[in-house]
Design an enzyme around this catalytic site. Sequence first.
Site, PDB file in Angstrom:
ATOM      1  N   LYS A 113      35.209  27.982  33.077  1.00 52.66           N
ATOM      2  CA  LYS A 113      35.326  26.941  34.419  1.00 52.66           C
ATOM      3  C   LYS A 113      34.098  27.246  34.904  1.00 52.66           C
ATOM      4  O   LYS A 113      33.885  26.642  35.108  1.00 52.66           O
ATOM      5  CB  LYS A 113      36.379  28.252  35.435  1.00 52.66           C
ATOM      6  CG  LYS A 113      37.926  27.996  35.552  1.00 52.66           C
ATOM      7  CD  LYS A 113      38.695  26.174  35.589  1.00 52.66           C
ATOM      8  CE  LYS A 113      40.188  27.081  34.811  1.00 52.66           C
ATOM      9  NZ  LYS A 113      40.444  25.164  34.855  1.00 52.66           N
ATOM     10  N   TYR A 154      40.817  37.232  32.902  1.00 55.79           N
ATOM     11  CA  TYR A 154      40.356  35.901  32.999  1.00 55.79           C
ATOM     12  C   TYR A 154      39.695  35.672  31.476  1.00 55.79           C
ATOM     13  O   TYR A 154      40.000  33.971  32.169  1.00 55.79           O
ATOM     14  CB  TYR A 154      39.898  35.138  34.426  1.00 55.79           C
ATOM     15  CG  TYR A 154      40.845  33.853  34.431  1.00 55.79           C
ATOM     16  CD1 TYR A 154      41.809  32.871  34.902  1.00 55.79           C
ATOM     17  CD2 TYR A 154      39.561  32.601  35.030  1.00 55.79           C
ATOM     18  CE1 TYR A 154      42.145  32.247  35.279  1.00 55.79           C
ATOM     19  CE2 TYR A 154      39.394  31.787  35.363  1.00 55.79           C
ATOM     20  CZ  TYR A 154      40.809  31.373  34.891  1.00 55.79           C
ATOM     21  OH  TYR A 154      40.931  29.688  34.896  1.00 55.79           O
ATOM     22  N   SER A 193      53.449  21.938  37.429  1.00 57.08           N
ATOM     23  CA  SER A 193      51.664  22.358  37.732  1.00 57.08           C
ATOM     24  C   SER A 193      51.095  21.273  38.790  1.00 57.08           C
ATOM     25  O   SER A 193      51.287  20.438  39.359  1.00 57.08           O
ATOM     26  CB  SER A 193      52.139  20.304  36.543  1.00 57.08           C
ATOM     27  OG  SER A 193      52.349  20.839  35.566  1.00 57.08           O
ATOM     28  N   ILE A 194      49.976  21.942  38.916  1.00 56.26           N
ATOM     29  CA  ILE A 194      49.140  21.497  40.046  1.00 56.26           C
ATOM     30  C   ILE A 194      48.939  19.375  39.857  1.00 56.26           C
ATOM     31  O   ILE A 194      49.250  19.478  41.431  1.00 56.26           O
ATOM     32  CB  ILE A 194      47.860  22.406  40.431  1.00 56.26           C
ATOM     33  CG1 ILE A 194      48.020  23.434  40.358  1.00 56.26           C
ATOM     34  CG2 ILE A 194      46.360  21.564  40.624  1.00 56.26           C
ATOM     35  CD1 ILE A 194      46.561  24.656  39.775  1.00 56.26           C
ATOM     36  N   THR A 230      52.150  28.598  37.897  1.00 45.63           N
ATOM     37  CA  THR A 230      52.854  27.629  36.699  1.00 45.63           C
ATOM     38  C   THR A 230      52.516  27.678  35.418  1.00 45.63           C
ATOM     39  O   THR A 230      52.762  29.585  35.300  1.00 45.63           O
ATOM     40  CB  THR A 230      51.501  26.597  36.931  1.00 45.63           C
ATOM     41  OG1 THR A 230      50.045  27.342  36.633  1.00 45.63           O
ATOM     42  CG2 THR A 230      51.264  26.514  38.545  1.00 45.63           C
TER      43      THR A 230
HETATM   44  P1  NAD Z   1      50.133  23.843  34.395  1.00 43.05           P
HETATM   45  O1  NAD Z   1      50.257  24.995  32.453  1.00 43.05           O
HETATM   46  O2  NAD Z   1      50.951  23.226  34.286  1.00 43.05           O
HETATM   47  O3  NAD Z   1      49.097  22.641  33.338  1.00 43.05           O
HETATM   48  C1  NAD Z   1      48.194  23.286  32.310  1.00 43.05           C
HETATM   49  C2  NAD Z   1      48.116  21.625  31.239  1.00 43.05           C
HETATM   50  O4  NAD Z   1      46.821  21.526  30.576  1.00 43.05           O
HETATM   51  C3  NAD Z   1      49.245  21.055  31.078  1.00 43.05           C
HETATM   52  O5  NAD Z   1      50.528  19.886  31.579  1.00 43.05           O
HETATM   53  C4  NAD Z   1      48.930  20.699  29.420  1.00 43.05           C
HETATM   54  O6  NAD Z   1      49.763  20.510  28.879  1.00 43.05           O
HETATM   55  C5  NAD Z   1      47.306  20.513  29.398  1.00 43.05           C
HETATM   56  N1  NAD Z   1      46.718  20.544  28.667  1.00 43.05           N
HETATM   57  C6  NAD Z   1      46.156  21.589  27.697  1.00 43.05           C
HETATM   58  N2  NAD Z   1      45.655  21.484  26.700  1.00 43.05           N
HETATM   59  C7  NAD Z   1      45.374  20.161  26.882  1.00 43.05           C
HETATM   60  C8  NAD Z   1      44.863  19.561  25.892  1.00 43.05           C
HETATM   61  N3  NAD Z   1      44.144  19.034  25.002  1.00 43.05           N
HETATM   62  N4  NAD Z   1      44.622  17.975  26.053  1.00 43.05           N
HETATM   63  C9  NAD Z   1      45.598  17.328  26.752  1.00 43.05           C
HETATM   64  N5  NAD Z   1      46.186  18.023  28.286  1.00 43.05           N
HETATM   65  C10 NAD Z   1      46.130  19.795  28.047  1.00 43.05           C
HETATM   66  O7  NAD Z   1      49.526  24.571  34.608  1.00 43.05           O
HETATM   67  P2  NAD Z   1      48.832  23.919  36.299  1.00 43.05           P
HETATM   68  O8  NAD Z   1      47.902  26.034  36.393  1.00 43.05           O
HETATM   69  O9  NAD Z   1      48.862  23.078  36.773  1.00 43.05           O
HETATM   70  O10 NAD Z   1      47.197  23.941  35.205  1.00 43.05           O
HETATM   71  C11 NAD Z   1      46.537  22.775  35.468  1.00 43.05           C
HETATM   72  C12 NAD Z   1      44.326  23.225  36.088  1.00 43.05           C
HETATM   73  O11 NAD Z   1      44.813  23.502  37.617  1.00 43.05           O
HETATM   74  C13 NAD Z   1      44.213  24.140  34.897  1.00 43.05           C
HETATM   75  O12 NAD Z   1      42.828  23.621  35.095  1.00 43.05           O
HETATM   76  C14 NAD Z   1      44.430  25.543  35.255  1.00 43.05           C
HETATM   77  O13 NAD Z   1      42.962  25.981  35.457  1.00 43.05           O
HETATM   78  C15 NAD Z   1      43.613  24.797  36.828  1.00 43.05           C
HETATM   79  N6  NAD Z   1      43.930  25.961  37.776  1.00 43.05           N
HETATM   80  C16 NAD Z   1      45.498  26.899  37.969  1.00 43.05           C
HETATM   81  C17 NAD Z   1      46.146  27.788  38.863  1.00 43.05           C
HETATM   82  C18 NAD Z   1      46.437  28.828  39.395  1.00 43.05           C
HETATM   83  O14 NAD Z   1      47.235  29.873  39.736  1.00 43.05           O
HETATM   84  N7  NAD Z   1      48.023  28.010  38.531  1.00 43.05           N
HETATM   85  C19 NAD Z   1      44.608  28.586  40.036  1.00 43.05           C
HETATM   86  C20 NAD Z   1      43.545  27.700  40.233  1.00 43.05           C
HETATM   87  C21 NAD Z   1      43.276  26.521  38.818  1.00 43.05           C
END
Ligand code: NAD
Length: 258
Positions: free
Chosen positions: A166, A159, A21-22, A197
């Site tokens: 977003k 997407y 996770s980020i 992720t």
């Molecule tokens: P991840 O799946 O590890 O994290 C997403 C998190 O959102 C999870 O921990 C999940 O439990 C949580 N979540 C979802 N619904 C929820 C709810 N109702 N209540 C509480 N928590 C909830 O994936 P990630 O890639 O680390 O995503 C983290 C953020 O980074 C997101 O906003 C994602 O859109 C953004 N992001 C990801 C990427 C990528 O390529 N992975 C790129 C840009 C932005």
Amino acid sequence: MDLLQLANKNVVVMGVANERSIAWGAAKRLLEVGARVIFTYRKERSLGKIEKLLADYPDHPTAIIQCDVNDDASIQQAFEEIGTKFGQIDGIVHSVAFAHAEDLRNRFVETTRDGYAFAQDTSAYSLVAVANAAKPYLTNEASIVTMSYLGAERVLDGYNVMGVAKAALEASMRYLAADLGKEGVRVNAISAGAIRTLAAKGVPSFNQILNKIEETAPLKRNTNQDEVADMTVVMLSRLSRGVTGETIYVDSGYNIMG
Ligand code: NAD
């Protein structure tokens, strides 16, 4: 000289599902610089993962609190608990998003009312709800950082509804920055490059996206969890004290290319 000044600061990190996770990248860095990290999670499965990950950080005081961002009562309860336990909040990492898989797979025109609303609720409105619930405890130098993606401003294959969410997230970030600025609170977004992720698994053609970035981005490579974590820490720290309402790209420069 401690440029970051994050030692003993209370930072809420939302969205650690596992080690990829980020949010976990950010949490690790925050622990390293001596911040007190308060984790929130939605599912019990994530609680177990966080507890395991924290086994490597036995000397760091942390808390792990349930918070489902689709549920106002859960958000309220989580932040009241954090406020009562820790008194003040110096930073929040909002790293939470979700959309139904079919809304990423199907044609965009077929997005359902329910799927559209759900993606917005979880991925964009949640930032507003969290900021409001945290407000009584935010210090007058607090910083909120959310995670966005290039799909907010460009049409990216697969997407779909998440791109629209977003876009709303980034606009909400700017309105929050304008509103909370009078209390000294800063709000910014990091637009991260594609990183493998759990959430990324839901995006069809993710491998092609990674390949395209490697070919096209100025740095000729993809970004990673550590690079996003470093920028998150900067945006939470006093180093970025003059910056609010911005979307900062950590994407090897991919966004500037035509
Ligand atoms: P991840 O799946 O590890 O994290 C997403 C998190 O959102 C999870 O921990 C999940 O439990 C949580 N979540 C979802 N619904 C929820 C709810 N109702 N209540 C509480 N928590 C909830 O994936 P990630 O890639 O680390 O995503 C983290 C953020 O980074 C997101 O906003 C994602 O859109 C953004 N992001 C990801 C990427 C990528 O390529 N992975 C790129 C840009 C932005």
